[in-house]
Write an enzyme that holds these catalytic residues in place. Structure first.
Site, PDB file in Angstrom:
ATOM      1  N   TYR A   3     -11.661  -4.781   7.242  1.00  0.00           N
ATOM      2  CA  TYR A   3     -10.328  -4.491   7.793  1.00  0.00           C
ATOM      3  C   TYR A   3     -10.402  -3.409   8.866  1.00  0.00           C
ATOM      4  O   TYR A   3      -9.919  -3.568   9.990  1.00  0.00           O
ATOM      5  CB  TYR A   3      -9.379  -4.034   6.674  1.00  0.00           C
ATOM      6  CG  TYR A   3      -8.058  -3.525   7.204  1.00  0.00           C
ATOM      7  CD1 TYR A   3      -7.024  -4.417   7.455  1.00  0.00           C
ATOM      8  CD2 TYR A   3      -7.856  -2.179   7.490  1.00  0.00           C
ATOM      9  CE1 TYR A   3      -5.818  -3.970   7.988  1.00  0.00           C
ATOM     10  CE2 TYR A   3      -6.664  -1.727   8.023  1.00  0.00           C
ATOM     11  CZ  TYR A   3      -5.640  -2.627   8.266  1.00  0.00           C
ATOM     12  OH  TYR A   3      -4.464  -2.181   8.809  1.00  0.00           O
ATOM     13  N   HIS A   4     -11.014  -2.302   8.528  1.00  0.00           N
ATOM     14  CA  HIS A   4     -11.019  -1.143   9.422  1.00  0.00           C
ATOM     15  C   HIS A   4     -11.915  -1.373  10.636  1.00  0.00           C
ATOM     16  O   HIS A   4     -11.750  -0.715  11.669  1.00  0.00           O
ATOM     17  CB  HIS A   4     -11.460   0.096   8.645  1.00  0.00           C
ATOM     18  CG  HIS A   4     -10.662   0.303   7.402  1.00  0.00           C
ATOM     19  ND1 HIS A   4     -10.993  -0.310   6.220  1.00  0.00           N
ATOM     20  CD2 HIS A   4      -9.533   1.008   7.169  1.00  0.00           C
ATOM     21  CE1 HIS A   4     -10.105   0.021   5.294  1.00  0.00           C
ATOM     22  NE2 HIS A   4      -9.216   0.816   5.844  1.00  0.00           N
ATOM     23  N   HIS A  40      -8.686   8.970  11.641  1.00  0.00           N
ATOM     24  CA  HIS A  40      -8.471   7.793  12.485  1.00  0.00           C
ATOM     25  C   HIS A  40      -8.675   8.192  13.946  1.00  0.00           C
ATOM     26  O   HIS A  40      -7.789   8.728  14.593  1.00  0.00           O
ATOM     27  CB  HIS A  40      -7.075   7.227  12.259  1.00  0.00           C
ATOM     28  CG  HIS A  40      -6.924   6.559  10.933  1.00  0.00           C
ATOM     29  ND1 HIS A  40      -6.612   7.254   9.789  1.00  0.00           N
ATOM     30  CD2 HIS A  40      -7.062   5.262  10.563  1.00  0.00           C
ATOM     31  CE1 HIS A  40      -6.552   6.406   8.765  1.00  0.00           C
ATOM     32  NE2 HIS A  40      -6.826   5.196   9.212  1.00  0.00           N
ATOM     33  N   LYS A  83      -9.295  16.610  17.456  1.00  0.00           N
ATOM     34  CA  LYS A  83      -8.631  16.072  16.266  1.00  0.00           C
ATOM     35  C   LYS A  83      -8.622  17.144  15.172  1.00  0.00           C
ATOM     36  O   LYS A  83      -9.613  17.306  14.452  1.00  0.00           O
ATOM     37  CB  LYS A  83      -9.344  14.810  15.770  1.00  0.00           C
ATOM     38  CG  LYS A  83      -9.069  13.589  16.629  1.00  0.00           C
ATOM     39  CD  LYS A  83      -9.447  12.295  15.943  1.00  0.00           C
ATOM     40  CE  LYS A  83      -8.608  12.012  14.715  1.00  0.00           C
ATOM     41  NZ  LYS A  83      -7.181  11.793  15.019  1.00  0.00           N
ATOM     42  N   TYR A 110       0.873  -1.181   0.000  1.00  0.00           N
ATOM     43  CA  TYR A 110       0.000   0.000   0.000  1.00  0.00           C
ATOM     44  C   TYR A 110       0.904   1.224   0.000  1.00  0.00           C
ATOM     45  O   TYR A 110       1.622   1.466   0.968  1.00  0.00           O
ATOM     46  CB  TYR A 110      -0.873  -0.046   1.248  1.00  0.00           C
ATOM     47  CG  TYR A 110      -1.821   1.112   1.452  1.00  0.00           C
ATOM     48  CD1 TYR A 110      -2.664   1.542   0.432  1.00  0.00           C
ATOM     49  CD2 TYR A 110      -1.893   1.744   2.686  1.00  0.00           C
ATOM     50  CE1 TYR A 110      -3.546   2.584   0.636  1.00  0.00           C
ATOM     51  CE2 TYR A 110      -2.783   2.788   2.905  1.00  0.00           C
ATOM     52  CZ  TYR A 110      -3.600   3.201   1.876  1.00  0.00           C
ATOM     53  OH  TYR A 110      -4.478   4.234   2.085  1.00  0.00           O
ATOM     54  N   ASP A 135      -7.255  14.186   9.403  1.00  0.00           N
ATOM     55  CA  ASP A 135      -7.045  12.822   9.883  1.00  0.00           C
ATOM     56  C   ASP A 135      -8.318  12.290  10.531  1.00  0.00           C
ATOM     57  O   ASP A 135      -8.824  12.870  11.488  1.00  0.00           O
ATOM     58  CB  ASP A 135      -5.888  12.815  10.894  1.00  0.00           C
ATOM     59  CG  ASP A 135      -5.789  11.514  11.667  1.00  0.00           C
ATOM     60  OD1 ASP A 135      -6.067  10.460  11.061  1.00  0.00           O
ATOM     61  OD2 ASP A 135      -5.438  11.561  12.859  1.00  0.00           O
TER      62      ASP A 135
END
Length: 646
Positions: free
Chosen positions: A158-159, A530, A524, A4, A528
């Site tokens: 996945y996440h 996440h 945050k 990736y 971003d």
């Protein structure tokens, strides 16, 4: 075999792709930067500090040309990690293919395009669930008619695992998303009923593989069987090849550690085995993280190491020479049976709530709760992580040396200004009237309910006219508005270890002394998305007796300063995992000073020691990185800070 990758600019990323392919990589997996993923051009104020940091910036067709220079599109298998702006990036790719005379039906690859997991984990959403579902359905309809080998969506469990999902939750929420999307396509009227089996056959998945690799083998066998049943009974797909659970894998990044990072290599190998040991449920594509991703952006050499791990498994071991070694295993069958029961129960609950797109709030809360439980197990030592909470003694690592900076790639800050100049020059050189006409048509189509209108048609036209990522996204913002996903922090533990009892007592003492509890703003800034770490800090602080203000992701430094002032907080905790801490944190610190706010500032993220030193010199009280896994210790630090000023 993939890595990736993508960074800095289209030119630099193209060089990296050519190099990786020369080393034996067999497919491209493209990482886009955050402005591209969230629909901003490099010169937009919201993109400041984020351009080229965690992927390649692609603002217009010229960038797409440069990104694929020297790469034959008709022979490539290209995976693009892109979601809210997936239609636009795919439109650029299709426009480039037509420009080069490539038949769209020869194109092979995948657009990730799973917006549900963006709401639940990754955070690069723009629009609300229903309009987002419309965009996905249009892409699938266009692909089934005009780009028949392309996978227009990659449903990503996945996440979900990265956000704390149990295996049953990972299976259930991913399957619920796929069902919601397929139902939307079926009900849209844009795909003939006779083609629905082909639509089902083009749905692919992207899963996670954790270090408990026997459990992961069972998970993949469960996924495979449950998907086959859904395809057969819900959508009437008779061809077994169209019911195949086609999936790619990125092995777990959540478990990679900053401490003793060399241990990440064996973690990666075990995780890869979990999705390759079982021949009847084997991954079709694998991409591996690099050993040092908990430290920062891996270098080309680090990515080469991950590629070589795959090649040793494929070409030196005998893994691929035998039929399914778990066939008939009573142990594996029992694990799969139990997991299927649990996953089906979870899936039924989601469907009863109206499906994945309707249950975002509930799913987010469940994931935050699961992640809280996982963090608690690690903190108490119930879940062992080698080098973190057990076997912490270590010799100096020759891989990292004395400074973590020696083992990561950094992005030249000048790249951002170069991209700003580039996009402005691009706009100056195009036919503005053609762009205006294309944008007007795009707005018309996204508001249309006519089954003959598909968003991909004006999107491709806009790409050819010279439109930009920000212009495409802004046109849709004009129609759909923007969306703020739930934080899920109400889904935390509420009960903690004995350490937290002492923290609560200290919080009460502060409240008794001054009349108000300790107050923490979890913030945050930037693009971003996440948020897993920020959410866990918010939950832990609440459980430690703090009053917590957390308004979610993508706040400007100015919004953070205003919240700190208006809420009269003691501490501003800034979470950044995109590498943009040196660009964004100083703006918050300077804004707090200018506003007369005397709150302490702490920072959490993937921050190299040299950067941490710089932040402390700017006035940041503490910097936390992935090695700081003890939430109780962090809460103790924050209370000590507040006690020193109360």
């Amino acid at each position: 075999m993939r890595t990736y990758s993508g960074h800095s600019s289209a030119t630099a990323s193209n060089e990296l792709y050519l190099s990786n392919l020369a080393k034996g990589q067999t497919g491209l997996s493209i990482a886009f930067d955050l402005p591209t993923q969230t629909g901003y051009d490099p010169d937009d104020p919201a993109a400041k500090g984020e351009v080229g940091k965690v992927g390649v910036p692609v603002a217009h067709l010229g960038h797409m040309r440069e990104l694929f220079r020297g790469l034959p599109l008709s022979e490539m298998n290209t995976s693009m990690t892109i979601n809210s702006t997936a239609a636009w990036l795919w439109g650029l790719y299709l426009a480039l293919a037509e420009e080069e005379g490539v038949n769209l039906n020869d194109l092979q690859g995948t657009t990730q395009n799973d917006i549900v997991k963006e709401y639940l984990s990754r955070g690069t959403y723009i629009f609300a669930p229903e309009p987002s579902k419309r965009l996905i359905a249009d892409m699938i309809a266009f692909g089934i008619h005009h780009a028949t080998k392309w996978n227009p969506i990659n449903v990503c469990s996945y996440h979900l695992q990265e956000a704390g999902a149990t295996p049953a939750q990972e299976i259930a929420y991913a399957l619920a998303t796929a069902i919601d999307v397929l139902d939307a396509v079926r009900d849209s009227g844009k795909v003939e009923p006779r083609l629905m089996p082909e639509v089902v056959g083009r749905i692919s998945f992207f899963v996670n593989a954790g270090v408990r690799f026997i459990e992961e083998v069972a998970k993949m066998r469960t996924f495979t069987a449950m998907w086959d049943e859904i395809c057969r009974t819900r959508y009437g797909v008779e061809d077994p090849s169209l019911r195949r659970f086609r999936y790619g894998v990125q092995v777990n990044s959540l478990g990679l550690t900053e401490q003793q990072p060399e241990n990440n290599v064996q973690r990666i190998v075990l995780e890869m085995l979990g999705v390759t040991l079982s021949a009847d449920a084997r991954a079709r594509a694998v991409q591996l993280p690099a050993w040092n991703e908990a430290l920062g952006l891996p270098r080309p050499w680090d990515q080469q190491w991950s590629l070589r791990i795959q090649q040793v498994l494929a070409y030196e071991s005998d893994l691929l020479e035998y039929p399914d070694i778990f066939a008939g295993s009573r142990v594996m069958e029992a694990i799969v049976h139990d997991l299927t029961t649990a996953a089906q129960d979870e899936l039924d609950q989601v469907l009863a709530l109206g499906g994945a797109f309707s249950a975002i709030d509930e799913l987010k809360s469940r994931l935050v709760a699961s992640q809280s439980a996982r963090v608690e197990r690690i903190e108490t030592g119930e879940q062992i992580v080698v080098g973190v909470n057990r076997f912490t003694e270590t010799a100096p690592s020759p891989l990292t040396g004395d400074e973590s900076l020696s083992s990561i790639l950094t992005v030249d800050p000048a790249i951002e200004q170069q991209l700003i100049d580039d996009v402005r020059a691009w706009r100056a050189s195009r036919d503005d009237e053609a762009v205006r006409v294309a944008l007007d048509e795009l707005r018309r189509v996204v508001q249309s309910r006519d089954v003959n209108d598909n968003v991909m048609v004006p999107t491709i036209a806009l790409a050819k006219a010279g439109g930009t990522t920000g212009e495409w996204a802004d046109a849709l913002r004009d129609v759909f508005g923007e969306y703020r996903a739930p934080t899920g922090v109400q889904g935390g533990l509420g009960g903690r270890s004995a350490d937290f009892a002492g923290l609560v007592a200290r919080s009460r003492a502060i409240k008794e002394k001054r009349g108000s509890p300790p107050k923490l703003l979890v913030a945050k800034p930037g693009l971003d998305g996440h948020s897993n770490g920020a959410e866990q800090i918010a939950v832990a602080a609440r459980d430690a007796g703090f009053e917590v203000i957390y308004e979610g992701i993508r706040l400007s430094p100015e919004e953070i300063v205003a919240a700190a002032r208006d809420e009269d907080v003691d501490v501003v905790g800034i979470s950044i995992l995109s590498g943009s801490h040196l660009a964004l944190v100083p703006r918050v610190v300077e804004g707090l000073v200018a506003a007369g706010v005397d709150a302490k500032v702490v920072v959490g993220g993937i921050v190299p020691e040299d950067d941490a030193r710089t932040l402390r010199e700017l006035g940041v009280a503490a910097v936390y990185t992935p090695k700081d896994y003890s939430l109780a210790a962090i809460m103790d630090d924050l209370l000590t800070l507040i006690e020193s000023i109360s």
